[in-house]
Design a protein around this motif. Structure first.
Motif, PDB file in Angstrom:
ATOM      1  N   PHE A 394       0.810  -1.134   0.083  1.00  0.00           N
ATOM      2  CA  PHE A 394       0.000  -0.174   0.038  1.00  0.00           C
ATOM      3  C   PHE A 394       0.816   1.427  -0.017  1.00  0.00           C
ATOM      4  N   GLY A 395       0.340   2.536  -0.263  1.00  0.00           N
ATOM      5  CA  GLY A 395       1.138   3.597  -0.445  1.00  0.00           C
ATOM      6  C   GLY A 395       1.635   4.433   0.554  1.00  0.00           C
ATOM      7  N   PHE A 396       0.747   4.471   1.785  1.00  0.00           N
ATOM      8  CA  PHE A 396       1.376   5.022   3.009  1.00  0.00           C
ATOM      9  C   PHE A 396       0.929   4.398   4.312  1.00  0.00           C
ATOM     10  N   GLY A 397       1.535   4.605   5.232  1.00  0.00           N
ATOM     11  CA  GLY A 397       1.147   4.040   6.646  1.00  0.00           C
ATOM     12  C   GLY A 397       1.024   5.111   7.656  1.00  0.00           C
ATOM     13  N   PRO A 403       4.601   9.504  12.659  1.00  0.00           N
ATOM     14  CA  PRO A 403       4.203  10.304  11.477  1.00  0.00           C
ATOM     15  C   PRO A 403       3.900   9.563  10.366  1.00  0.00           C
ATOM     16  N   PRO A 404       3.033   9.789   9.414  1.00  0.00           N
ATOM     17  CA  PRO A 404       2.814   9.223   8.331  1.00  0.00           C
ATOM     18  C   PRO A 404       3.945   8.726   7.524  1.00  0.00           C
ATOM     19  N   THR A 405       4.077   7.654   6.910  1.00  0.00           N
ATOM     20  CA  THR A 405       5.331   7.499   6.113  1.00  0.00           C
ATOM     21  C   THR A 405       4.838   6.431   4.704  1.00  0.00           C
ATOM     22  N   ALA A 406       5.732   6.916   3.600  1.00  0.00           N
ATOM     23  CA  ALA A 406       5.650   6.234   2.483  1.00  0.00           C
ATOM     24  C   ALA A 406       5.925   4.732   2.595  1.00  0.00           C
ATOM     25  N   ILE A 407       5.665   3.821   1.891  1.00  0.00           N
ATOM     26  CA  ILE A 407       5.804   2.486   2.000  1.00  0.00           C
ATOM     27  C   ILE A 407       6.416   2.044   0.856  1.00  0.00           C
ATOM     28  N   PRO A 411      12.450  -2.892   1.023  1.00  0.00           N
ATOM     29  CA  PRO A 411      12.885  -1.796   1.936  1.00  0.00           C
ATOM     30  C   PRO A 411      14.039  -1.325   1.547  1.00  0.00           C
ATOM     31  N   CYS A 412      14.265   0.031   1.746  1.00  0.00           N
ATOM     32  CA  CYS A 412      15.425   0.818   1.332  1.00  0.00           C
ATOM     33  C   CYS A 412      16.619   0.594   2.444  1.00  0.00           C
ATOM     34  N   THR A 418      10.649   7.693   0.420  1.00  0.00           N
ATOM     35  CA  THR A 418      10.103   8.980   0.405  1.00  0.00           C
ATOM     36  C   THR A 418       8.726   8.995  -0.469  1.00  0.00           C
ATOM     37  N   ALA A 419       8.461   8.104  -1.217  1.00  0.00           N
ATOM     38  CA  ALA A 419       7.252   7.983  -2.123  1.00  0.00           C
ATOM     39  C   ALA A 419       6.867   6.739  -2.318  1.00  0.00           C
ATOM     40  N   PRO A 420       5.709   6.128  -2.523  1.00  0.00           N
ATOM     41  CA  PRO A 420       5.520   4.670  -2.512  1.00  0.00           C
ATOM     42  C   PRO A 420       6.330   4.092  -3.651  1.00  0.00           C
ATOM     43  N   GLY A 421       7.090   2.996  -3.272  1.00  0.00           N
ATOM     44  CA  GLY A 421       8.069   2.242  -4.173  1.00  0.00           C
ATOM     45  C   GLY A 421       9.146   3.219  -4.433  1.00  0.00           C
ATOM     46  N   THR A 422       9.456   4.155  -3.768  1.00  0.00           N
ATOM     47  CA  THR A 422      10.570   5.175  -4.145  1.00  0.00           C
ATOM     48  C   THR A 422      11.373   5.436  -3.032  1.00  0.00           C
TER      49      THR A 422
END
Length: 635
Positions: A394-397, A403-407, A411-412, A418-422
């Protein structure tokens, strides 16, 4: 009252054989293939019935075996079961297919026969649930081999209707209770349409008056235990405002992860807002005047116990043109204290069957759009696919206190999602997951023969000879004169020295006297009676180009122009920087006042030089001339 958790894992593991069994004989003639149906926790559920099938990979697939099993007949009576069959190693890949026939409040009295998910004669009291195999079975492929075991695992979380006083309509999965909606208006008369006077006026427009607002709501609770922790996962909100009827393609994407809750944009200036991406020619301000995000948790009571409700709501301030658009997104939730449900940090494991809520709402006709159970409606429930080869992220959690985070599904490693899949990589790293140490030695930054050793966002140079410094750019010794004597004296346009340097004339050399060979440029015997490089009778400018066998760093180039009055030439000295010629002499050098012994030193742009070029102008009738060239370099 909270319905029980209905997470089911199907494990198929056993010895593969080269034999294909008859559909009515799962054992066949070969070693067994064990089928385990393991319900992790099915409190309040008395039985689960499954249909199982294995097909081989023949051109026309053949059924290896089919069977109906139940947890009461082949397991612990609470959802778990175990069965034994075979697969076909002569025709790979094999396909394992699974149907959920039903969930029952007590052990079924009659199992019935295999019917590809149809009840097929099951006698028992069913419990309501949304069946992920209603349209197609869960499938995974395996490579069957006679000499090794094969394992296939299905993780399945089933949605069931929930009764929760603080949700209008709710579903339960994994003991996580969720509700969702999209309110396009306050449909006070329940007409299913937005009538005059029913607009929700929540957000402020640029003129400080409240305007029409659409509200997307999503709220869940993982339960009332002290260890329960609810996390929500939400994709970006996509709007297709051009032609959604011909195939949805987002024109606008709205991120729900703004660092601060509340209004995300300047009212009336949504274009350029940090959470809004315009993906085509559509201008966001034509459809939206504001985007607001609200997140948090509430302590609500369920059966006298505190249920930690977590919510994530997005409000859209819309213009009259919003009716051209369709809105799409999806969301799900997880109890983060449960590691055995196929969902971790917003990423559904490959092949796991996990429920989510989806929005697919034409905004021209929407009203108060509640969550519907069973896949119907504009806000409805769905499942991820069991045959997915990759993880579904999913895009964000968001979770309370964080705080809300991109997913990012992957894993990086050395970076931040910093953005979904990025992934945005830490300095010195690169690649899709920031796992690759960037080679800081490519290209080699070390000068003058130094050897480069790569580090993390750094490098070190091992210098040779008299060189030092970060890139071996500093000499610790005096410059030396490059010896270009003793080369090829043939009367042609090219002079080749023993060290591999070639000096090329743009025209043939004057041949009536040895004084006119290129070689005499380097012998240090310049005088008044003759010139050492002389192109007689040539017209226009001529060039003399030095090609070095390696890169040199020169301290300076010393040039002796011709001192004989009727043979003078102005000159331009340039160096090659790898892509273009750059001036060393700072323009044309005028030699009209030169006398015997006059010389000029040039020291600009002389690092890592592989080529030098003189351009000589014809000033007198004799042609172009040059007397002596000396090159001083750092060894």
């Amino acid at each position: 009252m909270m319905p029980s958790q209905t997470l089911v894992a199907l494990l198929i593991a056993g010895t593969a054989t080269a034999c294909s069994a008859d559909a009515g004989d799962p054992l066949g003639d070969g070693p067994p293939l064990t089928v385990d149906v393991a319900a992790l926790n099915l409190q309040g559920v008395g039985d689960v019935v499954w249909d199982l099938e294995v097909r081989n990979g023949a051109g026309t697939p053949e059924t290896v075996w089919q069977r109906r099993v139940s947890s009461s007949g082949y397991g612990d009576g609470a959802g778990s079961a175990s069965y034994v069959g075979t697969c076909d190693a002569d025709a790979n890949p094999n396909t394992v297919r699974v149907w959920v026939v039903g969930v029952y409040d007590a052990p079924v009295t009659t199992l019935g026969t295999f019917a590809a998910g149809a009840d097929g004669g099951v006698v028992g009291t069913p419990l309501d649930f949304e069946n992920p195999t209603a349209l197609a079975p869960l499938e995974q492929t395996v490579t069957c081999a006679a000499d090794r075991d094969v394992a296939v695992q299905f993780d399945v979380a089933l949605m069931r209707p929930a009764q929760q006083g603080f949700f209008d309509i709710a579903v339960s999965f994994n003991d996580v209770f969720c509700s969702a909606k999209l309110d396009c208006c306050d449909d006070a008369d329940d007409s299913g349409t937005c009538d005059a006077g029913e607009d929700i006026a929540l957000l402020f427009r640029a003129d400080s008056t409240r305007g029409r607002t659409l509200v997307l709501g999503f709220a869940c609770t993982a339960g009332t235990q002290a260890t329960d922790a609810t996390a929500l996962y939400l994709d970006a909100i996509d709007l297709d405002c051009t032609d959604p009827a011909s195939g949805f393609a987002a024109d606008l994407t709205l991120r729900p992860d703004g660092a601060d809750a509340g209004n995300q944009c300047v009212a009336g200036a949504v274009s350029g807002c940090a959470v809004v991406d315009e993906l085509g020619a559509v201008v966001a301000d034509d459809y939206l005047y504001q985007v607001a995000v609200y997140r948090g948790d509430e302590d609500l009571v369920s059966d006298g116990l505190v249920a930690h409700k977590t919510y994530w709501n997005v409000a859209l301030g819309v213009t009259a043109a919003i009716g051209d658009c369709e809105l799409r997104t999806r969301a799900t939730a997880d109890n983060t204290s449960d590691d055995f449900d196929g969902m971790v940090d917003g990423v559904v494991s490959p092949g796991a069957v996990y429920p989510y809520v989806r929005w697919a709402v034409p905004l021209a006709t929407c009203a108060a759009e509640p969550l519907t159970f069973g896949g119907a409606g504009t806000v409805s429930t769905a499942y991820t696919a069991s045959d997915a080869a990759t993880a579904d992220a999913f895009g964000f959690g968001f979770a309370p206190g964080l705080p809300p985070t991109a997913i990012c599904a992957d894993p990086c490693v050395f970076g931040t999602c910093t953005a979904p899949g990025t992934c945005t990589c830490d300095p010195g790293y690169e690649g899709p997951t920031c796992a690759v140490d960037h080679d800081d030695c490519a290209p080699n930054p070390c000068l003058n023969g130094g050897t480069c050793t790569d580090g993390v966002d750094s490098f070190t140079c091992a210098c040779v000879g008299a060189w030092t410094g970060t890139t071996c750019e500093i000499s610790t010794g005096p410059p030396q004169k490059l010896n270009l004597t003793g080369g090829n004296f043939d009367r042609n346009q090219t002079y080749t020295t023993p060290n591999g340097t070639t000096v090329v004339s743009s025209a043939p050399i004057w041949v009536n006297s040895n004084y006119y060979y290129i070689a005499y440029l380097f012998n240090g015997t310049y005088g008044t009676s003759a010139t050492h490089y002389f192109l007689t009778g040539s017209t226009g400018n001529q060039t003399l180009t030095f090609n070095f066998p390696q890169a040199y760093t020169f301290e300076y180039v010393r040039v002796y122009p011709t001192a004989i009055s009727d043979r003078k030439s102005n000159y331009l000295l340039e160096a090659w920087n790898g892509s273009a010629w750059v001036s060393v002499s700072g323009g044309w050098v005028v030699t009209s006042s030169d006398t015997v012994g006059t010389y000029r030193d040039h020291s600009a742009n002389l690092t890592n030089i592989t080529k030098l070029r003189f351009t000589l102008s014809r000033l007198q009738s004799w042609g172009v001339t040059l007397t002596e060239v000396e090159l001083y370099y750092y060894p």
